[in-house]
Design a protein around this motif. Sequence first.
Motif, PDB file in Angstrom:
ATOM      1  N   ARG A  47       0.839  -1.194   0.000  1.00 30.40           N
ATOM      2  CA  ARG A  47       0.000   0.000   0.000  1.00 30.40           C
ATOM      3  C   ARG A  47       0.879   1.250   0.000  1.00 30.40           C
ATOM      4  O   ARG A  47       2.022   1.213   0.457  1.00 30.40           O
ATOM      5  CB  ARG A  47      -0.939   0.014   1.199  1.00 30.40           C
ATOM      6  CG  ARG A  47      -0.236   0.197   2.546  1.00 30.40           C
ATOM      7  CD  ARG A  47      -1.218   0.068   3.675  1.00 30.40           C
ATOM      8  NE  ARG A  47      -0.581   0.250   4.984  1.00 30.40           N
ATOM      9  CZ  ARG A  47      -1.184   0.052   6.138  1.00 30.40           C
ATOM     10  NH1 ARG A  47      -2.457  -0.354   6.167  1.00 30.40           N
ATOM     11  NH2 ARG A  47      -0.528   0.249   7.276  1.00 30.40           N
ATOM     12  N   GLN A  48       0.286   2.317  -0.512  1.00 29.24           N
ATOM     13  CA  GLN A  48       0.977   3.598  -0.523  1.00 29.24           C
ATOM     14  C   GLN A  48       0.012   4.660  -0.040  1.00 29.24           C
ATOM     15  O   GLN A  48      -0.979   4.960  -0.730  1.00 29.24           O
ATOM     16  CB  GLN A  48       1.508   3.937  -1.910  1.00 29.24           C
ATOM     17  CG  GLN A  48       2.369   5.182  -1.929  1.00 29.24           C
ATOM     18  CD  GLN A  48       3.150   5.342  -3.206  1.00 29.24           C
ATOM     19  OE1 GLN A  48       2.873   4.680  -4.209  1.00 29.24           O
ATOM     20  NE2 GLN A  48       4.163   6.191  -3.185  1.00 29.24           N
ATOM     21  N   GLY A  49       0.294   5.198   1.137  1.00 27.57           N
ATOM     22  CA  GLY A  49      -0.526   6.259   1.700  1.00 27.57           C
ATOM     23  C   GLY A  49      -0.126   7.607   1.154  1.00 27.57           C
ATOM     24  O   GLY A  49       0.911   7.742   0.485  1.00 27.57           O
ATOM     25  N   PRO A  50      -0.927   8.621   1.431  1.00 26.49           N
ATOM     26  CA  PRO A  50      -0.622   9.971   0.963  1.00 26.49           C
ATOM     27  C   PRO A  50       0.746  10.436   1.477  1.00 26.49           C
ATOM     28  O   PRO A  50       1.020  10.335   2.675  1.00 26.49           O
ATOM     29  CB  PRO A  50      -1.748  10.814   1.563  1.00 26.49           C
ATOM     30  CG  PRO A  50      -2.841   9.845   1.860  1.00 26.49           C
ATOM     31  CD  PRO A  50      -2.178   8.551   2.203  1.00 26.49           C
ATOM     32  N   GLY A  59      -4.942   4.590   1.702  1.00 24.92           N
ATOM     33  CA  GLY A  59      -3.926   4.542   0.661  1.00 24.92           C
ATOM     34  C   GLY A  59      -4.395   3.747  -0.539  1.00 24.92           C
ATOM     35  O   GLY A  59      -5.525   3.245  -0.564  1.00 24.92           O
ATOM     36  N   VAL A  60      -3.510   3.646  -1.517  1.00 21.36           N
ATOM     37  CA  VAL A  60      -3.760   2.790  -2.667  1.00 21.36           C
ATOM     38  C   VAL A  60      -3.139   1.431  -2.376  1.00 21.36           C
ATOM     39  O   VAL A  60      -1.960   1.348  -2.025  1.00 21.36           O
ATOM     40  CB  VAL A  60      -3.160   3.391  -3.953  1.00 21.36           C
ATOM     41  CG1 VAL A  60      -3.422   2.456  -5.139  1.00 21.36           C
ATOM     42  CG2 VAL A  60      -3.748   4.774  -4.225  1.00 21.36           C
ATOM     43  N   TYR A  61      -3.927   0.402  -2.526  1.00 21.56           N
ATOM     44  CA  TYR A  61      -3.491  -0.955  -2.239  1.00 21.56           C
ATOM     45  C   TYR A  61      -3.205  -1.673  -3.550  1.00 21.56           C
ATOM     46  O   TYR A  61      -4.059  -1.687  -4.446  1.00 21.56           O
ATOM     47  CB  TYR A  61      -4.551  -1.699  -1.440  1.00 21.56           C
ATOM     48  CG  TYR A  61      -4.565  -1.296   0.008  1.00 21.56           C
ATOM     49  CD1 TYR A  61      -4.963  -0.016   0.400  1.00 21.56           C
ATOM     50  CD2 TYR A  61      -4.147  -2.181   1.006  1.00 21.56           C
ATOM     51  CE1 TYR A  61      -4.948   0.361   1.727  1.00 21.56           C
ATOM     52  CE2 TYR A  61      -4.141  -1.816   2.333  1.00 21.56           C
ATOM     53  CZ  TYR A  61      -4.535  -0.537   2.692  1.00 21.56           C
ATOM     54  OH  TYR A  61      -4.518  -0.164   4.019  1.00 21.56           O
ATOM     55  N   PHE A  62      -2.030  -2.279  -3.610  1.00 20.28           N
ATOM     56  CA  PHE A  62      -1.570  -2.961  -4.812  1.00 20.28           C
ATOM     57  C   PHE A  62      -1.395  -4.446  -4.546  1.00 20.28           C
ATOM     58  O   PHE A  62      -0.846  -4.833  -3.507  1.00 20.28           O
ATOM     59  CB  PHE A  62      -0.214  -2.401  -5.267  1.00 20.28           C
ATOM     60  CG  PHE A  62      -0.217  -0.955  -5.616  1.00 20.28           C
ATOM     61  CD1 PHE A  62       0.049   0.002  -4.653  1.00 20.28           C
ATOM     62  CD2 PHE A  62      -0.483  -0.544  -6.916  1.00 20.28           C
ATOM     63  CE1 PHE A  62       0.052   1.356  -4.980  1.00 20.28           C
ATOM     64  CE2 PHE A  62      -0.477   0.802  -7.249  1.00 20.28           C
ATOM     65  CZ  PHE A  62      -0.208   1.746  -6.280  1.00 20.28           C
ATOM     66  N   CYS A  63      -1.810  -5.244  -5.482  1.00 22.99           N
ATOM     67  CA  CYS A  63      -1.549  -6.679  -5.468  1.00 22.99           C
ATOM     68  C   CYS A  63      -0.327  -6.944  -6.337  1.00 22.99           C
ATOM     69  O   CYS A  63      -0.141  -6.295  -7.375  1.00 22.99           O
ATOM     70  CB  CYS A  63      -2.768  -7.409  -6.019  1.00 22.99           C
ATOM     71  SG  CYS A  63      -2.601  -9.201  -6.099  1.00 22.99           S
ATOM     72  N   ALA A  64       0.494  -7.898  -5.909  1.00 24.38           N
ATOM     73  CA  ALA A  64       1.706  -8.225  -6.662  1.00 24.38           C
ATOM     74  C   ALA A  64       1.943  -9.727  -6.592  1.00 24.38           C
ATOM     75  O   ALA A  64       1.504 -10.391  -5.648  1.00 24.38           O
ATOM     76  CB  ALA A  64       2.910  -7.481  -6.100  1.00 24.38           C
ATOM     77  N   VAL A  65       2.659 -10.246  -7.582  1.00 21.34           N
ATOM     78  CA  VAL A  65       2.971 -11.676  -7.602  1.00 21.34           C
ATOM     79  C   VAL A  65       4.430 -11.896  -7.937  1.00 21.34           C
ATOM     80  O   VAL A  65       5.011 -11.165  -8.736  1.00 21.34           O
ATOM     81  CB  VAL A  65       2.057 -12.434  -8.599  1.00 21.34           C
ATOM     82  CG1 VAL A  65       2.288 -11.974 -10.029  1.00 21.34           C
ATOM     83  CG2 VAL A  65       2.245 -13.943  -8.482  1.00 21.34           C
ATOM     84  N   LYS A  99       3.525   9.063   1.370  1.00 19.22           N
ATOM     85  CA  LYS A  99       4.310   7.986   1.980  1.00 19.22           C
ATOM     86  C   LYS A  99       4.914   7.093   0.913  1.00 19.22           C
ATOM     87  O   LYS A  99       4.442   7.056  -0.225  1.00 19.22           O
ATOM     88  CB  LYS A  99       3.430   7.142   2.902  1.00 19.22           C
ATOM     89  CG  LYS A  99       2.900   7.879   4.118  1.00 19.22           C
ATOM     90  CD  LYS A  99       2.078   6.911   4.963  1.00 19.22           C
ATOM     91  CE  LYS A  99       1.514   7.602   6.192  1.00 19.22           C
ATOM     92  NZ  LYS A  99       0.684   6.669   7.008  1.00 19.22           N
ATOM     93  N   GLU A 100       5.938   6.352   1.324  1.00 19.88           N
ATOM     94  CA  GLU A 100       6.514   5.341   0.447  1.00 19.88           C
ATOM     95  C   GLU A 100       5.578   4.132   0.393  1.00 19.88           C
ATOM     96  O   GLU A 100       4.821   3.870   1.327  1.00 19.88           O
ATOM     97  CB  GLU A 100       7.877   4.891   1.001  1.00 19.88           C
ATOM     98  CG  GLU A 100       8.919   5.989   1.121  1.00 19.88           C
ATOM     99  CD  GLU A 100       9.524   6.326  -0.221  1.00 19.88           C
ATOM    100  OE1 GLU A 100       9.844   7.506  -0.440  1.00 19.88           O
ATOM    101  OE2 GLU A 100       9.677   5.411  -1.052  1.00 19.88           O
ATOM    102  N   ARG A 101       5.659   3.379  -0.684  1.00 18.45           N
ATOM    103  CA  ARG A 101       4.896   2.154  -0.750  1.00 18.45           C
ATOM    104  C   ARG A 101       5.470   1.160   0.253  1.00 18.45           C
ATOM    105  O   ARG A 101       6.696   1.017   0.361  1.00 18.45           O
ATOM    106  CB  ARG A 101       4.939   1.571  -2.156  1.00 18.45           C
ATOM    107  CG  ARG A 101       3.978   0.415  -2.366  1.00 18.45           C
ATOM    108  CD  ARG A 101       3.661   0.178  -3.832  1.00 18.45           C
ATOM    109  NE  ARG A 101       4.819  -0.075  -4.639  1.00 18.45           N
ATOM    110  CZ  ARG A 101       4.776  -0.269  -5.954  1.00 18.45           C
ATOM    111  NH1 ARG A 101       3.623  -0.216  -6.591  1.00 18.45           N
ATOM    112  NH2 ARG A 101       5.878  -0.494  -6.621  1.00 18.45           N
ATOM    113  N   GLU A 102       4.591   0.470   0.972  1.00 12.60           N
ATOM    114  CA  GLU A 102       5.020  -0.427   2.032  1.00 12.60           C
ATOM    115  C   GLU A 102       4.303  -1.768   1.950  1.00 12.60           C
ATOM    116  O   GLU A 102       3.197  -1.882   1.442  1.00 12.60           O
ATOM    117  CB  GLU A 102       4.745   0.198   3.416  1.00 12.60           C
ATOM    118  CG  GLU A 102       3.288   0.403   3.728  1.00 12.60           C
ATOM    119  CD  GLU A 102       3.048   0.946   5.125  1.00 12.60           C
ATOM    120  OE1 GLU A 102       4.010   1.204   5.863  1.00 12.60           O
ATOM    121  OE2 GLU A 102       1.864   1.121   5.483  1.00 12.60           O
TER     122      GLU A 102
END
Length: 122
Positions: free
Chosen positions: A38-41, A92-98, A43-46
């Motif tokens: 996720r990446q909050g306003p 934040g924006v939540y990202f899925c990854a594989v 903020k770095e993606r975590e």
Amino acid sequence: QVQLVESGGGSVQAGGSLRLSCKPSQRPYSRSIYAWFRQGPRKEREFVALIRYHGGSAFYADSVKGRFTISRDNPENTVYLQMNNLNTEDTGVYFCAVGTQYSSDQAAYDDWGQGTQVTVAS
């Protein structure tokens, strides 16, 4: 390359719940590791959580442990992130990854979704 489509984001009051979904364009391989970041306003993606698709072992960031649950549905070929007791810091924006490494490092993941917005109001 795997296409990942996230859904389930939205706006919720603090203390509420949301469930995010991540559907890959192809059936996961035996070594597939799925993760949410996720990446909050401002903020770095975590890292948030990861799961080994075959076997189901999971790992969480300390900030979400006990509140979030990552899971997968084999027949539906989908990975979920159940988020409970949300607070404003979860916005934040939540990202899925594989990828294929059991790792919280973003560099370990090969393919990413476009992200879905989660907004938690106080």
